[in-house]
Enzyme design. Structure first.
Site, PDB file in Angstrom:
ATOM      1  N   HIS A   1       0.837  -1.196   0.000  1.00 28.44           N
ATOM      2  CA  HIS A   1       0.000   0.000   0.000  1.00 28.44           C
ATOM      3  C   HIS A   1       0.871   1.245   0.000  1.00 28.44           C
ATOM      4  O   HIS A   1       2.103   1.160  -0.064  1.00 28.44           O
ATOM      5  CB  HIS A   1      -1.023  -0.029   1.135  1.00 28.44           C
ATOM      6  CG  HIS A   1      -0.438  -0.038   2.521  1.00 28.44           C
ATOM      7  ND1 HIS A   1       0.232   1.024   3.041  1.00 28.44           N
ATOM      8  CD2 HIS A   1      -0.431  -0.998   3.477  1.00 28.44           C
ATOM      9  CE1 HIS A   1       0.621   0.745   4.272  1.00 28.44           C
ATOM     10  NE2 HIS A   1       0.235  -0.497   4.550  1.00 28.44           N
TER      11      HIS A   1
ATOM     12  N   LYS B   1      -4.346   7.219  11.209  1.00 25.49           N
ATOM     13  CA  LYS B   1      -3.163   6.502  10.773  1.00 25.49           C
ATOM     14  C   LYS B   1      -3.557   5.383   9.815  1.00 25.49           C
ATOM     15  O   LYS B   1      -4.558   4.725  10.000  1.00 25.49           O
ATOM     16  CB  LYS B   1      -2.467   5.921  11.999  1.00 25.49           C
ATOM     17  CG  LYS B   1      -1.086   5.449  11.717  1.00 25.49           C
ATOM     18  CD  LYS B   1      -0.476   4.831  12.947  1.00 25.49           C
ATOM     19  CE  LYS B   1      -0.016   3.435  12.615  1.00 25.49           C
ATOM     20  NZ  LYS B   1       0.541   2.739  13.738  1.00 25.49           N
TER      21      LYS B   1
ATOM     22  N   LYS C   1      -2.861  -1.626   7.988  1.00 27.90           N
ATOM     23  CA  LYS C   1      -3.728  -2.687   7.483  1.00 27.90           C
ATOM     24  C   LYS C   1      -4.753  -3.123   8.513  1.00 27.90           C
ATOM     25  O   LYS C   1      -5.880  -3.401   8.200  1.00 27.90           O
ATOM     26  CB  LYS C   1      -2.910  -3.886   7.006  1.00 27.90           C
ATOM     27  CG  LYS C   1      -1.589  -4.018   7.684  1.00 27.90           C
ATOM     28  CD  LYS C   1      -0.666  -4.928   6.928  1.00 27.90           C
ATOM     29  CE  LYS C   1       0.655  -5.065   7.642  1.00 27.90           C
ATOM     30  NZ  LYS C   1       1.369  -3.818   7.809  1.00 27.90           N
TER      31      LYS C   1
ATOM     32  N   HIS D   1       4.033   1.409   2.273  1.00 26.98           N
ATOM     33  CA  HIS D   1       5.169   0.622   1.792  1.00 26.98           C
ATOM     34  C   HIS D   1       5.795   1.322   0.583  1.00 26.98           C
ATOM     35  O   HIS D   1       7.015   1.398   0.453  1.00 26.98           O
ATOM     36  CB  HIS D   1       4.731  -0.767   1.337  1.00 26.98           C
ATOM     37  CG  HIS D   1       3.971  -1.548   2.362  1.00 26.98           C
ATOM     38  ND1 HIS D   1       2.806  -2.193   2.075  1.00 26.98           N
ATOM     39  CD2 HIS D   1       4.215  -1.774   3.671  1.00 26.98           C
ATOM     40  CE1 HIS D   1       2.365  -2.805   3.163  1.00 26.98           C
ATOM     41  NE2 HIS D   1       3.194  -2.554   4.144  1.00 26.98           N
TER      42      HIS D   1
ATOM     43  N   CYS E   1       2.054  -6.882  16.493  1.00 23.63           N
ATOM     44  CA  CYS E   1       3.450  -6.422  16.419  1.00 23.63           C
ATOM     45  C   CYS E   1       4.428  -7.565  16.641  1.00 23.63           C
ATOM     46  O   CYS E   1       5.611  -7.420  16.387  1.00 23.63           O
ATOM     47  CB  CYS E   1       3.748  -5.362  17.469  1.00 23.63           C
ATOM     48  SG  CYS E   1       2.743  -3.900  17.342  1.00 23.63           S
TER      49      CYS E   1
ATOM     50  N   CYS F   1      -2.315  -2.033  22.774  1.00 22.78           N
ATOM     51  CA  CYS F   1      -1.107  -1.844  21.964  1.00 22.78           C
ATOM     52  C   CYS F   1      -1.124  -0.416  21.415  1.00 22.78           C
ATOM     53  O   CYS F   1      -2.113  -0.014  20.799  1.00 22.78           O
ATOM     54  CB  CYS F   1      -1.106  -2.849  20.812  1.00 22.78           C
ATOM     55  SG  CYS F   1       0.063  -2.391  19.524  1.00 22.78           S
TER      56      CYS F   1
ATOM     57  N   HIS G   1      -1.536  -0.790  17.356  1.00 14.55           N
ATOM     58  CA  HIS G   1      -2.755  -1.357  16.769  1.00 14.55           C
ATOM     59  C   HIS G   1      -4.030  -0.976  17.504  1.00 14.55           C
ATOM     60  O   HIS G   1      -5.123  -1.238  17.021  1.00 14.55           O
ATOM     61  CB  HIS G   1      -2.653  -2.890  16.737  1.00 14.55           C
ATOM     62  CG  HIS G   1      -1.645  -3.382  15.753  1.00 14.55           C
ATOM     63  ND1 HIS G   1      -0.310  -3.486  16.042  1.00 14.55           N
ATOM     64  CD2 HIS G   1      -1.784  -3.768  14.467  1.00 14.55           C
ATOM     65  CE1 HIS G   1       0.328  -3.938  14.983  1.00 14.55           C
ATOM     66  NE2 HIS G   1      -0.531  -4.110  14.010  1.00 14.55           N
TER      67      HIS G   1
ATOM     68  N   CYS H   1       1.647  -8.222  21.999  1.00  6.35           N
ATOM     69  CA  CYS H   1       0.744  -7.864  20.896  1.00  6.35           C
ATOM     70  C   CYS H   1       1.017  -8.816  19.749  1.00  6.35           C
ATOM     71  O   CYS H   1       2.137  -8.868  19.237  1.00  6.35           O
ATOM     72  CB  CYS H   1       0.961  -6.419  20.443  1.00  6.35           C
ATOM     73  SG  CYS H   1       0.061  -6.055  18.910  1.00  6.35           S
TER      74      CYS H   1
HETATM   75  N1  MSP Z   1       8.321  -6.755   8.481  1.00  4.54           N
HETATM   76  C1  MSP Z   1       8.490  -5.597   9.277  1.00  4.54           C
HETATM   77  C2  MSP Z   1       9.809  -4.920   8.972  1.00  4.54           C
HETATM   78  C3  MSP Z   1      11.017  -5.787   9.146  1.00  4.54           C
HETATM   79  S1  MSP Z   1      12.467  -4.980   8.656  1.00  4.54           S
HETATM   80  C4  MSP Z   1      13.666  -5.966   9.165  1.00  4.54           C
HETATM   81  C5  MSP Z   1       7.363  -4.618   8.994  1.00  4.54           C
HETATM   82  N2  MSP Z   1       6.713  -4.781   7.837  1.00  4.54           N
HETATM   83  S2  MSP Z   1       5.464  -3.886   7.349  1.00  4.54           S
HETATM   84  O1  MSP Z   1       4.978  -4.541   6.164  1.00  4.54           O
HETATM   85  O2  MSP Z   1       4.535  -3.689   8.390  1.00  4.54           O
HETATM   86  O3  MSP Z   1       6.072  -2.539   6.877  1.00  4.54           O
HETATM   87  C6  MSP Z   1       6.345  -1.504   7.773  1.00  4.54           C
HETATM   88  C7  MSP Z   1       6.936  -0.351   7.008  1.00  4.54           C
HETATM   89  O4  MSP Z   1       6.057   0.039   5.944  1.00  4.54           O
HETATM   90  C8  MSP Z   1       7.105   0.899   7.826  1.00  4.54           C
HETATM   91  O5  MSP Z   1       8.273   0.930   8.576  1.00  4.54           O
HETATM   92  C9  MSP Z   1       7.144   1.939   6.750  1.00  4.54           C
HETATM   93  O6  MSP Z   1       8.369   1.866   6.111  1.00  4.54           O
HETATM   94  C10 MSP Z   1       6.058   1.448   5.815  1.00  4.54           C
HETATM   95  N3  MSP Z   1       4.740   1.943   6.189  1.00  4.54           N
HETATM   96  C11 MSP Z   1       3.632   1.206   6.477  1.00  4.54           C
HETATM   97  N4  MSP Z   1       2.600   2.053   6.695  1.00  4.54           N
HETATM   98  C12 MSP Z   1       3.005   3.318   6.586  1.00  4.54           C
HETATM   99  C13 MSP Z   1       2.376   4.571   6.624  1.00  4.54           C
HETATM  100  N5  MSP Z   1       1.109   4.726   6.904  1.00  4.54           N
HETATM  101  N6  MSP Z   1       3.125   5.668   6.357  1.00  4.54           N
HETATM  102  C14 MSP Z   1       4.443   5.584   6.016  1.00  4.54           C
HETATM  103  N7  MSP Z   1       5.058   4.408   5.960  1.00  4.54           N
HETATM  104  C15 MSP Z   1       4.415   3.278   6.354  1.00  4.54           C
HETATM  105  O7  MSP Z   1       7.126  -3.768   9.816  1.00  4.54           O
END
Ligand code: MSP
Length: 639
Positions: free
Chosen positions: A18, A295, A298, A21, A129, A143, A146, A126
């Site tokens: 999304h 915020k 997912k 990411h 997380c 949490c 979340h 959690c």
């Molecule tokens: N799998 C772990 C990361 C492990 S790294 C060794 C994880 N994955 S995640 O799919 O949840 O991705 C988190 C990352 O996605 C955040 O750190 C950020 O880079 C990005 N984002 C997810 N949602 C976001 C927003 N709403 N805004 C900006 N970036 C965000 O955590």
């Protein structure tokens, strides 16, 4: 040549890619493209995080094996990055044997060194997380990330002696101020470290969770997902046989979102220290995107699929918006209106118009092999501005301040647009005596476009390539060549048109409609019957026009055009957003009586809800508010 190895987080495969990411990945990509332009050896890593409870749970819910599920979603991430033009050199999956091998090696090494012990721990956990929360971190029993209830989990596990490294880590952060940036996140980590640091549970019993990398010294346990995941950055480049990745590790830097600061700022450096692996050089932490103030995540459910907007408006525009709108380190709010606003103002107007009028003028003037006319102060000003812009961009990029880099480039674009207006090459072209001057102006324009064709490459890769192609440049762009003032000819160019087509906003306008689609015009089109475009009086009567007084006015942050007005209409006070900021200072409006459309549906513009529309007349770029020639109370009907 310096080496730059940059990583993105590896994304969980429990959800599709999304906007959040995409933002991190695009930032990392823009940075790598910039460093490649600078001639550095660059390596960009991204990938997917595939083990752990939540993946096992979603796979089970989908009636699939965790591996089949991970294969599917990981492929979607890979394809998404390909379509977004991400130039990653590798894509790692934590289910790959190369990764598993390194994780097990590191675990064994730590175990042998007495850094891991077996023990029991109970705490608030959690599942989202996949981590325990300390009493201090818990908000209202939930949490903090979340906002879901935590579960008290007590079990026997293996622990990494993280607490032992607390003093060392504090000292490291104090001695290396740039280790975590921006500074607020370094302070946040120092804040965590003011509390006693716990040891880290690095295993999960197989009786509860099968889906993970087995501990090499006890196969009744699998590795805790964070311990496994963080090591991806290292496992991807640890193969001594691979010449492509040799010598990279010492240069590694990470980009992450602020949600995963603790694992990266605390667990990871202590793990590396204990394992005798050199630490990463810098951790770059960006803020979070929210949608309409809440915020985006997912589990909360208001996710934007990155592609919905990229497909609608183009990859370059999407990339530009994310990089331009977010102050690195701070949170930002996403709205389609703000996106379209930037697209129209910065891309279609400023850059698109410049590219189209400059190439049209140069094509009409024709190629010149040697420009002989003297250089005038106005030309030199452009050369100097370009040099300054280049160094300001370099400085901003050194801090991951994409928004600043783009603001600098846009001020150069503004300077070149003004140069065109001032020198009016169309007028010079009409006078044969001014031919030489015309050639100099066109040469400066071609030179400036060439500069932009290079400098914009990290931020707008497709548009930058089109600009270079229009100038007949096929060599890969290099920062070294981004200099204005060296060109002595006018090249043959092909015209660029519609680099960024303007998006016409069909939604009910809550502010002044753009020129050419003024309120009157819009109403007559929509209400037109079969009578030569005329409307019935009853159609007009649907529009409730009223006198209103402006009580307060301020600029809408990050918008060039919009003012937020607080207005009184009769007894009522409302907020209204008006697209007049380029024509009126906020202070000019306070105390004025204006005419508004009072019965428009509310609309949100750049995050501000607007309740109505101010009327104004427009001609040839001049705007004039409709006011009263005799004083009447607010709320009075206009008919
Ligand atoms: N799998 C772990 C990361 C492990 S790294 C060794 C994880 N994955 S995640 O799919 O949840 O991705 C988190 C990352 O996605 C955040 O750190 C950020 O880079 C990005 N984002 C997810 N949602 C976001 C927003 N709403 N805004 C900006 N970036 C965000 O955590």
């Amino acid at each position: 040549m310096s080496t730059f190895y940059l990583t993105t987080p590896i994304y969980y495969v429990n959800a599709r890619p999304h906007l959040g990411h995409a933002c991190t990945t695009i930032m990392a990509d823009a940075m790598c493209r910039y460093r490649r332009l600078a001639g550095d050896r660059v390596y960009l890593l991204t990938g997917t995080d595939e083990h752990g409870e939540r993946i096992a749970q979603v796979a089970a819910a989908a009636g699939k094996s965790p591996q089949a599920y991970a294969d599917e979603i990981s492929a979607v991430f890979r394809e998404t990055w390909r379509r977004l033009g991400i130039t990653n050199d590798d894509f790692i999956r934590t289910t790959e044997p190369r990764h598993r091998k390194v994780v097990q090696e590191v675990l064994q090494r730590l175990h042998d060194a007495g850094e891991i012990y077996f023990g029991e721990y109970g705490g608030w956990y959690c599942y989202g997380c996949e981590r325990f929360y300390t009493e201090k971190e818990i908000v209202d029993g939930k949490c903090p990330d979340h906002q879901t209830a935590l579960t008290f989990v007590k079990e026997k596990n293996y622990f990494f002696k993280m607490s032992k490294y607390q003093a060392w880590l504090i000292k490291h952060l104090e001695d290396n101020p740039g280790f975590i940036q921006p500074e607020r996140y370094r302070n946040e980590v120092l804040g965590f470290l003011r509390e006693p640091l716990q040891d880290l549970s690095i295993s999960r019993p197989r009786s509860r969770l099968e889906w993970g990398i087995p501990l090499p010294f006890d196969d009744q346990y699998v590795t805790y997902v964070w311990f496994d995941a963080l090591l991806n950055y290292y496992s991807a480049v640890a193969d001594p046989e691979n010449p492509k990745t040799q010598g990279l590790w010492e240069h590694v830097e990470h980009v992450i979102g602020k949600d995963i600061l603790k694992p990266h700022g605390v667990y990871w450096p202590t793990m590396l220290k204990a394992a005798g692996i050199p630490l990463y050089r810098r951790l770059h932490v960006h803020g979070y995107w929210s949608l309409g103030g809440s915020k985006m995540s997912k589990s909360i459910g208001n996710v934007v699929e990155a592609f919905q907007l990229t497909d609608k408006y183009g990859h370059d525009a999407f990339r530009y918006f994310l990089l331009r709108e977010m102050n690195f380190g701070l949170d930002a709010n996403f709205s389609e209106e703000a996106f379209v606003d930037r697209l129209n103002a910065d891309l279609a107007n400023d850059l698109g118009n410049l590219a189209s009028r400059a190439t049209t003028l140069i094509a009409a003037g024709g190629a010149v092999s040697q420009v002989a006319a003297p250089i005038e102060p106005g030309d030199r000003e452009i050369y100097v501005t370009a040099t300054e812009t280049k160094s300001l961009v370099a400085h901003a990029m050194g801090e991951f301040a994409f928004q600043k880099a783009l603001a600098e480039l846009w001020s150069f674009i503004g300077a070149v647009n003004r140069y065109v207006d001032t020198n009016a090459p169309w007028a010079l072209a009409k006078d044969p005596a001014k031919r030489r001057r015309l050639e100099r102006v066109l040469c400066t324009l071609a030179d400036s476009l060439g500069f932009l064709g290079i400098m914009l490459d990290p931020f707008l890769p497709d548009a930058a390539r089109k600009i270079r192609e229009a100038l007949g440049q096929s060599a890969p762009p290099a920062l070294e060549a981004a200099v204005v003032g060296r060109l002595t000819s006018v090249p043959r160019v092909t015209k660029i048109s519609g680099l960024f087509p303007r998006v016409d906003t069909k939604a009910p306008a809550a502010t002044l409609a753009p020129p050419g689609r003024g309120p009157g015009e819009g109403a007559s089109r929509e209400g037109a019957g079969g009578d030569g475009g005329k409307i019935a009086i009853t159609d007009f009567q649907k529009v409730e026009l009223r006198v209103a007084e402006v009580l307060a006015a301020e600029r809408v942050p990050k918008s060039k055009k919009l003012l937020k007005l607080s207005i009184r209409v009769g007894e009522e006070t409302r907020t209204l957003v008006a697209g007049v900021a380029e024509h009126y200072e906020p202070g000019d409006l306070v105390g004025r009586k204006v005419v508004i459309v009072a019965n428009l549906q509310p609309a949100t513009l750049m995050g501000v809800e607007s309740n109505g529309m101010v009327l104004a007349a427009e001609h040839g770029g001049t705007l004039s508010l409709i006011t009263l020639d005799r004083d009447l109370p607010t709320g009075a009907k206009v008919k």
